[in-house]
Design a protein around this motif. Sequence first.
Motif, PDB file in Angstrom:
ATOM      1  N   ALA A 140       4.941  52.017   2.330  1.00  0.00           N
ATOM      2  CA  ALA A 140       6.179  52.708   2.715  1.00  0.00           C
ATOM      3  C   ALA A 140       5.953  54.211   2.825  1.00  0.00           C
ATOM      4  O   ALA A 140       6.459  54.866   3.751  1.00  0.00           O
ATOM      5  CB  ALA A 140       7.278  52.395   1.706  1.00  0.00           C
ATOM      6  N   ALA A 141       5.166  54.761   1.887  1.00  0.00           N
ATOM      7  CA  ALA A 141       4.888  56.202   1.925  1.00  0.00           C
ATOM      8  C   ALA A 141       4.035  56.563   3.142  1.00  0.00           C
ATOM      9  O   ALA A 141       4.276  57.577   3.795  1.00  0.00           O
ATOM     10  CB  ALA A 141       4.189  56.628   0.636  1.00  0.00           C
ATOM     11  N   TRP A 142       3.035  55.728   3.451  1.00  0.00           N
ATOM     12  CA  TRP A 142       2.224  55.985   4.644  1.00  0.00           C
ATOM     13  C   TRP A 142       3.066  55.890   5.909  1.00  0.00           C
ATOM     14  O   TRP A 142       2.901  56.705   6.833  1.00  0.00           O
ATOM     15  CB  TRP A 142       1.054  55.004   4.724  1.00  0.00           C
ATOM     16  CG  TRP A 142      -0.129  55.379   3.879  1.00  0.00           C
ATOM     17  CD1 TRP A 142      -0.627  54.698   2.811  1.00  0.00           C
ATOM     18  CD2 TRP A 142      -0.968  56.529   4.033  1.00  0.00           C
ATOM     19  NE1 TRP A 142      -1.705  55.354   2.282  1.00  0.00           N
ATOM     20  CE2 TRP A 142      -1.954  56.469   3.007  1.00  0.00           C
ATOM     21  CE3 TRP A 142      -0.979  57.599   4.926  1.00  0.00           C
ATOM     22  CZ2 TRP A 142      -2.931  57.450   2.869  1.00  0.00           C
ATOM     23  CZ3 TRP A 142      -1.958  58.581   4.779  1.00  0.00           C
ATOM     24  CH2 TRP A 142      -2.922  58.497   3.765  1.00  0.00           C
ATOM     25  N   LEU A 143       3.956  54.896   5.966  1.00  0.00           N
ATOM     26  CA  LEU A 143       4.824  54.770   7.136  1.00  0.00           C
ATOM     27  C   LEU A 143       5.756  55.976   7.250  1.00  0.00           C
ATOM     28  O   LEU A 143       6.023  56.457   8.353  1.00  0.00           O
ATOM     29  CB  LEU A 143       5.633  53.472   7.044  1.00  0.00           C
ATOM     30  CG  LEU A 143       4.846  52.175   7.261  1.00  0.00           C
ATOM     31  CD1 LEU A 143       5.736  50.957   7.011  1.00  0.00           C
ATOM     32  CD2 LEU A 143       4.247  52.127   8.660  1.00  0.00           C
ATOM     33  N   GLY A 144       6.243  56.446   6.095  1.00  0.00           N
ATOM     34  CA  GLY A 144       7.076  57.646   6.117  1.00  0.00           C
ATOM     35  C   GLY A 144       6.302  58.849   6.609  1.00  0.00           C
ATOM     36  O   GLY A 144       6.801  59.648   7.420  1.00  0.00           O
TER      37      GLY A 144
ATOM     38  N   VAL B 293       2.679  60.623  -2.404  1.00  0.00           N
ATOM     39  CA  VAL B 293       2.843  59.247  -2.902  1.00  0.00           C
ATOM     40  C   VAL B 293       1.804  58.343  -2.255  1.00  0.00           C
ATOM     41  O   VAL B 293       1.138  57.538  -2.931  1.00  0.00           O
ATOM     42  CB  VAL B 293       4.266  58.724  -2.622  1.00  0.00           C
ATOM     43  CG1 VAL B 293       4.373  57.245  -3.004  1.00  0.00           C
ATOM     44  CG2 VAL B 293       5.299  59.535  -3.400  1.00  0.00           C
ATOM     45  N   ALA B 294       1.639  58.462  -0.944  1.00  0.00           N
ATOM     46  CA  ALA B 294       0.690  57.616  -0.229  1.00  0.00           C
ATOM     47  C   ALA B 294      -0.734  57.831  -0.720  1.00  0.00           C
ATOM     48  O   ALA B 294      -1.522  56.876  -0.852  1.00  0.00           O
ATOM     49  CB  ALA B 294       0.770  57.899   1.272  1.00  0.00           C
TER      50      ALA B 294
ATOM     51  N   TYR C 170       5.491  59.435 -13.402  1.00  0.00           N
ATOM     52  CA  TYR C 170       4.272  59.863 -12.708  1.00  0.00           C
ATOM     53  C   TYR C 170       4.602  60.476 -11.351  1.00  0.00           C
ATOM     54  O   TYR C 170       4.123  61.570 -11.012  1.00  0.00           O
ATOM     55  CB  TYR C 170       3.347  58.655 -12.537  1.00  0.00           C
ATOM     56  CG  TYR C 170       2.100  58.950 -11.740  1.00  0.00           C
ATOM     57  CD1 TYR C 170       1.023  59.608 -12.323  1.00  0.00           C
ATOM     58  CD2 TYR C 170       1.998  58.565 -10.404  1.00  0.00           C
ATOM     59  CE1 TYR C 170      -0.133  59.888 -11.597  1.00  0.00           C
ATOM     60  CE2 TYR C 170       0.852  58.834  -9.670  1.00  0.00           C
ATOM     61  CZ  TYR C 170      -0.207  59.485 -10.273  1.00  0.00           C
ATOM     62  OH  TYR C 170      -1.338  59.770  -9.548  1.00  0.00           O
ATOM     63  N   LEU C 171       5.433  59.786 -10.576  1.00  0.00           N
ATOM     64  CA  LEU C 171       5.768  60.284  -9.240  1.00  0.00           C
ATOM     65  C   LEU C 171       6.645  61.536  -9.313  1.00  0.00           C
ATOM     66  O   LEU C 171       6.645  62.336  -8.371  1.00  0.00           O
ATOM     67  CB  LEU C 171       6.479  59.190  -8.438  1.00  0.00           C
ATOM     68  CG  LEU C 171       5.625  57.964  -8.095  1.00  0.00           C
ATOM     69  CD1 LEU C 171       6.443  56.960  -7.289  1.00  0.00           C
ATOM     70  CD2 LEU C 171       4.369  58.359  -7.336  1.00  0.00           C
TER      71      LEU C 171
ATOM     72  N   ALA D 265      -5.889  60.108   4.869  1.00  0.00           N
ATOM     73  CA  ALA D 265      -6.500  58.864   4.411  1.00  0.00           C
ATOM     74  C   ALA D 265      -7.897  59.118   3.850  1.00  0.00           C
ATOM     75  O   ALA D 265      -8.277  58.559   2.810  1.00  0.00           O
ATOM     76  CB  ALA D 265      -6.558  57.857   5.551  1.00  0.00           C
ATOM     77  N   ALA D 266      -8.667  59.970   4.537  1.00  0.00           N
ATOM     78  CA  ALA D 266     -10.014  60.283   4.056  1.00  0.00           C
ATOM     79  C   ALA D 266      -9.956  60.970   2.693  1.00  0.00           C
ATOM     80  O   ALA D 266     -10.756  60.661   1.788  1.00  0.00           O
ATOM     81  CB  ALA D 266     -10.729  61.179   5.065  1.00  0.00           C
ATOM     82  N   LEU D 267      -9.010  61.873   2.525  1.00  0.00           N
ATOM     83  CA  LEU D 267      -8.877  62.575   1.247  1.00  0.00           C
ATOM     84  C   LEU D 267      -8.414  61.616   0.150  1.00  0.00           C
ATOM     85  O   LEU D 267      -8.855  61.716  -0.997  1.00  0.00           O
ATOM     86  CB  LEU D 267      -7.886  63.731   1.389  1.00  0.00           C
ATOM     87  CG  LEU D 267      -7.833  64.746   0.241  1.00  0.00           C
ATOM     88  CD1 LEU D 267      -9.217  65.308  -0.055  1.00  0.00           C
ATOM     89  CD2 LEU D 267      -6.867  65.871   0.584  1.00  0.00           C
ATOM     90  N   ALA D 268      -7.524  60.670   0.501  1.00  0.00           N
ATOM     91  CA  ALA D 268      -7.066  59.674  -0.472  1.00  0.00           C
ATOM     92  C   ALA D 268      -8.234  58.804  -0.944  1.00  0.00           C
ATOM     93  O   ALA D 268      -8.343  58.479  -2.136  1.00  0.00           O
ATOM     94  CB  ALA D 268      -5.972  58.808   0.141  1.00  0.00           C
ATOM     95  N   VAL D 269      -9.120  58.418  -0.010  1.00  0.00           N
ATOM     96  CA  VAL D 269     -10.295  57.627  -0.382  1.00  0.00           C
ATOM     97  C   VAL D 269     -11.210  58.440  -1.301  1.00  0.00           C
ATOM     98  O   VAL D 269     -11.733  57.914  -2.299  1.00  0.00           O
ATOM     99  CB  VAL D 269     -11.061  57.182   0.883  1.00  0.00           C
ATOM    100  CG1 VAL D 269     -12.413  56.564   0.504  1.00  0.00           C
ATOM    101  CG2 VAL D 269     -10.233  56.176   1.672  1.00  0.00           C
ATOM    102  N   TYR D 270     -11.368  59.734  -1.001  1.00  0.00           N
ATOM    103  CA  TYR D 270     -12.213  60.566  -1.852  1.00  0.00           C
ATOM    104  C   TYR D 270     -11.619  60.690  -3.261  1.00  0.00           C
ATOM    105  O   TYR D 270     -12.352  60.575  -4.254  1.00  0.00           O
ATOM    106  CB  TYR D 270     -12.386  61.967  -1.259  1.00  0.00           C
ATOM    107  CG  TYR D 270     -13.037  62.894  -2.250  1.00  0.00           C
ATOM    108  CD1 TYR D 270     -14.404  62.819  -2.485  1.00  0.00           C
ATOM    109  CD2 TYR D 270     -12.268  63.773  -3.014  1.00  0.00           C
ATOM    110  CE1 TYR D 270     -15.002  63.614  -3.442  1.00  0.00           C
ATOM    111  CE2 TYR D 270     -12.861  64.576  -3.972  1.00  0.00           C
ATOM    112  CZ  TYR D 270     -14.224  64.492  -4.186  1.00  0.00           C
ATOM    113  OH  TYR D 270     -14.805  65.263  -5.151  1.00  0.00           O
TER     114      TYR D 270
END
Length: 261
Positions: free
Chosen positions: A20-24, A65-66, A103-104, A214-219
Amino acid sequence: MLTLSERAVIAASLALATLAAWLGSWAIAAGMGAIDPTFLASLCARPWSIADVTNAFLMWNAMMVAMMLPSAAPMIDAFATIAKRRRERRDPYVPTIIFVIGYLGVWGLFSTAGALGHWWMANAGLIGPDMTLSNRLAAGGVLVLAGLYQLTSVKLACLTHCRSPSGFILSEWREGYRGSMVMGFRHGFYCVGCCWALMLLMLVVSMMDLRWAAALAVYVAAEKLLPNGALLSKVAGLCAIALGAGLFVMELVPALSQALR
């Protein structure tokens, strides 16, 4: 221990919230991408309104959040495990969602700071139409700042807390709904302490390109979950410093050459 089905419920819930956060984030980025570029340019050339700041907050919050919720999964799993044990003993327990809300909440505060920072930078003429830094020296400064922070003892201490769910539970456990929310808040505080400088890198790349997010989230997940996360943090810091120095050189050398003619 949690059963396989209980873990599946937690994983599915986190996945849905993250999706949902990614879609937002995608909806906000797509909406901004569909706006006339001349309007975006005018947005950067005039003082922001409250609506502009609100939109910036929504963009930051959805992205945080995402990017951060998946990496908190081990800590959420640890909290849920303790809650189940207490429930089975008929002791008072608190639903895991209360911990997650705490947390959020911290990342919501960080998003507020990010939106206000965007407001200030836009008024200072430092933000381009893609919501990133338009000044190479400023971008290089952010890279160097993020890189140097990766090498500090504060970063290492916060990363250690994020990488050790059992240690956090043992040292930070609190009773009741309020206590559980405080626990979530404190864990979020350590995560912000670990990742705030990394999040600023979105100002250097592109706030509207979710591939960078997305790349930063993976890192971030790799830093927290892989065995050599602390070493990875230092290597990334040195790379960021080198990239920042490169931007300084690209900006300053032509200016110095022209001045010496």
